[in-house]
Motif scaffolding. Structure first.
Motif, PDB file in Angstrom:
ATOM      1  N   HIS A  91       0.768  -1.220   0.027  1.00 15.27           N
ATOM      2  CA  HIS A  91      -0.075   0.033   0.048  1.00 15.27           C
ATOM      3  C   HIS A  91       0.640   1.176  -0.007  1.00 15.27           C
ATOM      4  CE1 HIS A  91      -3.075   2.775   0.944  1.00 15.27           C
ATOM      5  NE2 HIS A  91      -2.277   3.253   1.982  1.00 15.27           N
ATOM      6  N   LYS A  92       1.925   1.324   0.907  1.00 20.42           N
ATOM      7  CA  LYS A  92       2.855   2.427   0.920  1.00 20.42           C
ATOM      8  C   LYS A  92       3.426   2.637  -0.396  1.00 20.42           C
ATOM      9  CE  LYS A  92       3.624   2.405   5.868  1.00 20.42           C
ATOM     10  NZ  LYS A  92       4.504   2.327   7.129  1.00 20.42           N
ATOM     11  N   GLU A  93       3.820   1.602  -0.927  1.00 14.69           N
ATOM     12  CA  GLU A  93       4.553   1.615  -2.556  1.00 14.69           C
ATOM     13  C   GLU A  93       3.692   2.219  -3.327  1.00 14.69           C
ATOM     14  OE1 GLU A  93       7.327   1.733  -5.342  1.00 14.69           O
ATOM     15  OE2 GLU A  93       7.554   1.640  -3.058  1.00 14.69           O
ATOM     16  N   THR A  94       2.540   1.697  -3.505  1.00 12.16           N
ATOM     17  CA  THR A  94       1.306   2.492  -4.204  1.00 12.16           C
ATOM     18  C   THR A  94       1.049   3.769  -3.984  1.00 12.16           C
ATOM     19  OG1 THR A  94       0.398   0.224  -4.562  1.00 12.16           O
ATOM     20  CG2 THR A  94      -1.019   2.033  -5.220  1.00 12.16           C
ATOM     21  N   GLN A  95       1.012   4.339  -2.896  1.00  7.15           N
ATOM     22  CA  GLN A  95       0.849   5.591  -2.438  1.00  7.15           C
ATOM     23  C   GLN A  95       1.915   6.715  -3.129  1.00  7.15           C
ATOM     24  OE1 GLN A  95      -2.761   5.347  -1.949  1.00  7.15           O
ATOM     25  NE2 GLN A  95      -1.997   6.911  -0.874  1.00  7.15           N
ATOM     26  N   ARG A  96       3.147   6.056  -2.885  1.00  8.34           N
ATOM     27  CA  ARG A  96       4.555   6.540  -3.300  1.00  8.34           C
ATOM     28  C   ARG A  96       4.190   6.861  -4.733  1.00  8.34           C
ATOM     29  NH1 ARG A  96       7.519   4.211   0.789  1.00  8.34           N
ATOM     30  NH2 ARG A  96       7.815   2.295  -0.151  1.00  8.34           N
ATOM     31  N   ILE A  97       3.912   5.703  -5.724  1.00  7.16           N
ATOM     32  CA  ILE A  97       3.908   5.980  -7.140  1.00  7.16           C
ATOM     33  C   ILE A  97       2.859   6.976  -7.559  1.00  7.16           C
ATOM     34  CG2 ILE A  97       3.218   4.868  -8.922  1.00  7.16           C
ATOM     35  CD1 ILE A  97       4.488   2.096  -7.974  1.00  7.16           C
ATOM     36  N   LYS A  98       1.663   6.972  -6.688  1.00  7.14           N
ATOM     37  CA  LYS A  98       0.648   7.804  -6.911  1.00  7.14           C
ATOM     38  C   LYS A  98       0.986   9.313  -6.773  1.00  7.14           C
ATOM     39  CE  LYS A  98      -4.219   8.974  -5.893  1.00  7.14           C
ATOM     40  NZ  LYS A  98      -5.185   8.595  -5.173  1.00  7.14           N
ATOM     41  N   GLU A  99       1.930   9.334  -5.677  1.00  6.99           N
ATOM     42  CA  GLU A  99       2.215  11.000  -5.125  1.00  6.99           C
ATOM     43  C   GLU A  99       3.254  11.420  -6.036  1.00  6.99           C
ATOM     44  OE1 GLU A  99       3.510  10.631  -0.924  1.00  6.99           O
ATOM     45  OE2 GLU A  99       1.673  10.181  -0.360  1.00  6.99           O
ATOM     46  N   ARG A 100       4.189  10.545  -6.783  1.00  8.39           N
ATOM     47  CA  ARG A 100       5.144  11.001  -7.854  1.00  8.39           C
ATOM     48  C   ARG A 100       4.377  11.438  -8.955  1.00  8.39           C
ATOM     49  NH1 ARG A 100       8.899   6.486  -6.080  1.00  8.39           N
ATOM     50  NH2 ARG A 100       7.857   5.392  -7.572  1.00  8.39           N
ATOM     51  N   ARG A 101       3.493  10.630  -9.336  1.00 11.41           N
ATOM     52  CA  ARG A 101       2.806  10.873 -10.556  1.00 11.41           C
ATOM     53  C   ARG A 101       1.897  12.364 -10.451  1.00 11.41           C
ATOM     54  NH1 ARG A 101      -0.696   6.427 -11.010  1.00 11.41           N
ATOM     55  NH2 ARG A 101      -2.171   7.641  -9.962  1.00 11.41           N
ATOM     56  N   ASP A 102       1.340  12.169  -9.377  1.00 14.70           N
ATOM     57  CA  ASP A 102       0.555  13.659  -9.012  1.00 14.70           C
ATOM     58  C   ASP A 102       1.480  14.765  -9.030  1.00 14.70           C
ATOM     59  OD1 ASP A 102      -1.798  12.242  -8.841  1.00 14.70           O
ATOM     60  OD2 ASP A 102      -1.919  12.260  -6.801  1.00 14.70           O
ATOM     61  N   ALA A 103       2.642  14.629  -8.343  1.00 13.37           N
ATOM     62  CA  ALA A 103       3.454  15.709  -8.322  1.00 13.37           C
ATOM     63  C   ALA A 103       4.160  16.035  -9.683  1.00 13.37           C
ATOM     64  CB  ALA A 103       4.834  15.456  -7.416  1.00 13.37           C
ATOM     65  N   LYS A 104       4.419  15.145 -10.420  1.00 11.04           N
ATOM     66  CA  LYS A 104       4.849  15.371 -11.946  1.00 11.04           C
ATOM     67  C   LYS A 104       4.014  16.310 -12.627  1.00 11.04           C
ATOM     68  CE  LYS A 104       5.489  13.051 -16.148  1.00 11.04           C
ATOM     69  NZ  LYS A 104       5.623  11.785 -17.117  1.00 11.04           N
ATOM     70  N   PHE A 105       2.658  16.145 -12.584  1.00 10.59           N
ATOM     71  CA  PHE A 105       1.541  16.936 -13.236  1.00 10.59           C
ATOM     72  C   PHE A 105       1.472  18.189 -12.608  1.00 10.59           C
ATOM     73  CE2 PHE A 105       0.334  12.775 -14.937  1.00 10.59           C
ATOM     74  CZ  PHE A 105       0.424  13.190 -16.295  1.00 10.59           C
ATOM     75  N   LYS A 106       1.479  18.305 -11.297  1.00  8.26           N
ATOM     76  CA  LYS A 106       1.453  19.572 -10.669  1.00  8.26           C
ATOM     77  C   LYS A 106       2.580  20.477 -10.935  1.00  8.26           C
ATOM     78  CE  LYS A 106      -1.452  18.131  -6.803  1.00  8.26           C
ATOM     79  NZ  LYS A 106      -1.522  17.582  -5.495  1.00  8.26           N
ATOM     80  N   LYS A 107       3.764  20.058 -10.994  1.00  6.37           N
ATOM     81  CA  LYS A 107       5.147  20.770 -11.273  1.00  6.37           C
ATOM     82  C   LYS A 107       4.996  20.917 -12.914  1.00  6.37           C
ATOM     83  CE  LYS A 107       7.990  18.334  -7.996  1.00  6.37           C
ATOM     84  NZ  LYS A 107       9.418  17.425  -7.810  1.00  6.37           N
ATOM     85  N   SER A 108       4.243  20.563 -13.712  1.00  6.33           N
ATOM     86  CA  SER A 108       4.341  20.812 -15.151  1.00  6.33           C
ATOM     87  C   SER A 108       3.845  22.238 -15.186  1.00  6.33           C
ATOM     88  CB  SER A 108       3.601  19.825 -15.952  1.00  6.33           C
ATOM     89  OG  SER A 108       2.098  20.214 -15.651  1.00  6.33           O
ATOM     90  N   GLY A 109       3.021  22.750 -14.106  1.00  8.39           N
ATOM     91  CA  GLY A 109       2.310  24.282 -14.359  1.00  8.39           C
ATOM     92  C   GLY A 109       1.194  24.277 -15.128  1.00  8.39           C
ATOM     93  N   LEU A 110       0.893  23.084 -15.931  1.00 11.37           N
ATOM     94  CA  LEU A 110      -0.224  23.312 -16.777  1.00 11.37           C
ATOM     95  C   LEU A 110      -1.584  22.916 -16.014  1.00 11.37           C
ATOM     96  CD1 LEU A 110       1.215  21.287 -19.669  1.00 11.37           C
ATOM     97  CD2 LEU A 110       1.182  23.913 -19.379  1.00 11.37           C
ATOM     98  N   SER A 111      -2.618  23.738 -16.495  1.00 17.44           N
ATOM     99  CA  SER A 111      -4.067  23.586 -15.952  1.00 17.44           C
ATOM    100  C   SER A 111      -4.503  22.145 -16.649  1.00 17.44           C
ATOM    101  CB  SER A 111      -4.846  24.677 -16.222  1.00 17.44           C
ATOM    102  OG  SER A 111      -5.051  24.596 -17.846  1.00 17.44           O
TER     103      SER A 111
END
Length: 164
Positions: A91-111
């Motif tokens: 579960h923790k690994e799944t959460q880490r992957i999801k957080e990294r993916r979410d962070a990637k899109f947030k860092k893109s700066g695109l709406s």
């Protein structure tokens, strides 16, 4: 159980678990299933109550996985702990992957709208290339493989944009 009679477990899920455990030539009555459900609810209530006490002792307001594990130890359900710990790691690994993916899109700066616009543009380009390759003789297999790869990439981007 008494006052909390509206608490239950999903009957279909319990029935599925029972069917997976039993041999195919055996049957299970509705009354027996109800006893399993009531026992499961009672077990969950006892476990959560004990885990809550563990959290209170540590002045915590949230029950953590460690509290549940300690409660299982106290209730002498040691055989559950390794499996629970394995599930927790997954579960923790799944959460880490999801957080990294979410962070990637947030860092893109695109709406989200901009990401969707880019996705539509990629689909449009892919359709145009497909139409061009399907009319050009000799490119068949190579063009189709290339388009499949582009379509897979576009679908992946689509899923990521929808998760935002």
């Amino acid at each position: 159980m008494g006052e909390q009679e509206d608490i239950s477990l999903p009957k279909a899920t319990v029935q599925k678990i029972i069917s997976e455990v039993l041999e195919s030539d055996l049957t299970f009555s509705k009354e027996a299933r109800e006893i399993i459900i009531e026992s499961g609810i009672e077990f969950i209530m006892i476990l959560s109550s004990m885990a809550s006490e563990m959290a209170d002792k540590e002045a915590k307001k949230t029950i953590a996985p460690d509290h549940v594990i300690k409660a299982l130890e106290e209730l002498e359900y040691h055989e559950f702990i390794p499996y629970l710990e394995q599930i927790l790691v997954e579960h923790k690994e799944t959460q880490r992957i999801k957080e990294r993916r979410d962070a990637k899109f947030k860092k893109s700066g695109l709406s989200e709208e901009e990401l969707l616009r880019q996705q539509e543009e990629l689909f449009r380009q892919s359709r145009n290339r497909f139409q061009q390759t399907s009319t050009t003789p000799g490119d068949g297999a190579e063009g189709a493989e290339s388009l499949e790869a582009e379509a897979d990439s576009s679908r992946s981007e689509s899923v990521k944009a929808e998760e935002l």
